[in-house]
Design an enzyme around this catalytic site. Sequence first.
Site, PDB file in Angstrom:
ATOM      1  N   CYS A  33      54.879  62.058  97.488  1.00 14.64           N
ATOM      2  CA  CYS A  33      54.799  63.317  97.901  1.00 14.64           C
ATOM      3  C   CYS A  33      55.478  63.830  99.134  1.00 14.64           C
ATOM      4  O   CYS A  33      55.560  65.111  99.392  1.00 14.64           O
ATOM      5  CB  CYS A  33      53.263  63.747  98.383  1.00 14.64           C
ATOM      6  SG  CYS A  33      52.437  62.932  99.724  1.00 14.64           S
ATOM      7  N   CYS A 102      46.018  59.367  99.300  1.00  8.32           N
ATOM      8  CA  CYS A 102      46.386  60.095 100.769  1.00  8.32           C
ATOM      9  C   CYS A 102      45.657  59.428 101.977  1.00  8.32           C
ATOM     10  O   CYS A 102      46.488  59.335 102.938  1.00  8.32           O
ATOM     11  CB  CYS A 102      45.974  61.484 100.589  1.00  8.32           C
ATOM     12  SG  CYS A 102      46.399  62.273  99.033  1.00  8.32           S
TER      13      CYS A 102
HETATM   14 FE1  FES Z   1      50.816  63.802 100.177  1.00  9.60          FE
HETATM   15 FE2  FES Z   1      47.895  63.799 100.015  1.00  9.60          FE
HETATM   16  S1  FES Z   1      49.339  64.649  98.645  1.00  9.60           S
HETATM   17  S2  FES Z   1      49.467  62.653 101.048  1.00  9.60           S
END
Ligand code: FES
Length: 142
Positions: A33, A102
């Site tokens: 992400c 995460c």
């Molecule tokens: Fe990137 Fe949670 S979506 S760390």
Amino acid sequence: MYNETVMDHFMNPRNVGEMKDPDGVGEVGNPTCGDIMKIFLRIRDDRIEDVKFMTFGCGAAIASSSMATELIRGKTLDEAWEITNRAVAEALQGLPPQKLHCSVLAEEGIHAAINDYRKKHGLEPRPETGHAAHEEAGGDAE
Ligand code: FES
């Protein structure tokens, strides 16, 4: 989607900020992400005396970072190394399965900061145990 403990640590994260002259700094990113966590350690006699973090990331990443700093404060470096992302998620009373990855950021950030400290003191960096990679890939596989 998040429980009350996660929301509390997301809305009122503990130990946020930058540290002046830290003994160890770790900066890690989540390649999926692009979120980033930076963690600062103050170490005295092999023990984490103080810890601060800055996370540019989702709610779960911020809550995990906040909880992780609470978990490692006062611990020895060996004890802090053993704190897995799963332990952080458990301390948060659970994360939604799709957000478990995460919390890996917190485990990796702690490891990076400890290894930064070790390198500054002429010690070999500790190898990753594979927890983080396992948890990230395996989710609930344990
Ligand atoms: Fe990137 Fe949670 S979506 S760390």
